[in-house]
Motif scaffolding. Sequence first.
Motif, short mmCIF file in Angstrom:
data_model
loop_
_atom_site.label_atom_id
_atom_site.label_comp_id
_atom_site.label_asym_id
_atom_site.label_seq_id
_atom_site.Cartn_x
_atom_site.Cartn_y
_atom_site.Cartn_z
N ILE A 83 0.52 1.62 -5.88
CA ILE A 83 -0.75 2.21 -6.30
C ILE A 83 -0.70 2.53 -7.79
N HIS B 213 0.85 -1.20 0.00
CA HIS B 213 0.00 0.00 0.00
C HIS B 213 0.88 1.25 0.00
N THR B 214 1.73 1.35 -1.00
CA THR B 214 2.65 2.48 -1.15
C THR B 214 2.41 3.13 -2.51
N PRO B 215 2.88 4.36 -2.69
CA PRO B 215 2.63 5.05 -3.97
C PRO B 215 3.05 4.26 -5.19
N CYS C 160 -0.78 11.13 -4.41
CA CYS C 160 -0.64 9.89 -5.18
C CYS C 160 -1.90 9.59 -5.97
N PHE C 161 -3.07 9.67 -5.33
CA PHE C 161 -4.33 9.38 -6.01
C PHE C 161 -4.66 10.44 -7.07
N SER D 38 2.31 12.10 -0.69
CA SER D 38 1.23 11.70 0.22
C SER D 38 0.19 10.88 -0.54
N LYS D 39 -0.69 10.21 0.20
CA LYS D 39 -1.72 9.41 -0.46
C LYS D 39 -2.63 10.29 -1.31
N GLU D 40 -2.92 11.48 -0.81
CA GLU D 40 -3.78 12.41 -1.55
C GLU D 40 -3.15 12.79 -2.89
#
Length: 327
Positions: free
Chosen positions: A73, A68-70, A153-154, A149-151
């Motif tokens: 993803i 669950h890393t960039p 990244c998405f 960050s996840k944000e």
Amino acid sequence: MGDNSLKFSSYITDDNNNTMVKEFILMAFSDIAQLQKILFVTILLSYMICISGNISIIIFIIIDPLLHTPMYIFIGTFAVLEIMFVTVTIPKLLDNLISEKKSISFLGCFTQLYFFNGLGITECYLLAIMAFDRDLAINNPFHYLSIMSKELCFKLAGAPWIVGLTISLLTTFFTARLKYCGPNKINNFVCDAAPLQDLSCSDPFISKVAILIAAVFAVVIPFIIIIGFYIHIINTILKIKSSAGKKKAFSTCSSHLIVASLYYGTAMIVYITPVGSQLDKFLALIYTVLTPLLNPFIYTLRNKDVKSAMRKSKTLIIDFLSVSVFH
């Protein structure tokens, strides 16, 4: 009689009494009938392996928290994209190889054109995003997770879809608005802009200019971005003193580099080949079938984390089956 009825059914008459095409004939590999069954089996197996391989990668990434890393993803997004990309063309090609009916409706042809080009452009930009991600990881390892960050990244994973599908919408519009009054035979297994423009009975100048401009934004710009990031990455790796450090740094981006090289290499070969030549259809098969088939193997065979997730999944499946059998 059969040819006349087919010809009649392929055209309609508009309000101004002009004959207009209502379907196209995808000639595919009809000129080599003796190879069609072999091609059908080969392409079907390749399609099934490609789909199952990419679905497996998606499942491994979902079930293993360590993935669950960039980077993963982006790899998962790429796997989803590959499944959609091959599904746009391969099922219709398989039907074409075993069916006497080689036609595709006018709407179906331009729908295929839209998604074929749109997903292809999306792949170009996603590969550029993945190159940026690897560059950031290698050149800013201590600040990588705080920046990516996840944000962010998405957002980066979603941006290529918006760009690709928007550019394709514009090029498809300019190609679809041309007049098609015959002939309607496309010497390929997929609806693509260049052969459709050649079939047009109106001036395709604006459509060709639109596609040329789109090609710069869709292919050339992300290609230059990828080259730029890898020049920066290689320059950084060369400055690392230890051979172990160099090997570790290069291993984090080697899979992506191979995938990007395969994608751009085969795509360029396809599009510099003269349209209508017998070779271009086989080269297009490499671009649409072989390259997506190889990508899951490249990411799994060269990636320790994915292979570890595969072993964990295998253990979980064995444990589950053991519990099910004994209870």
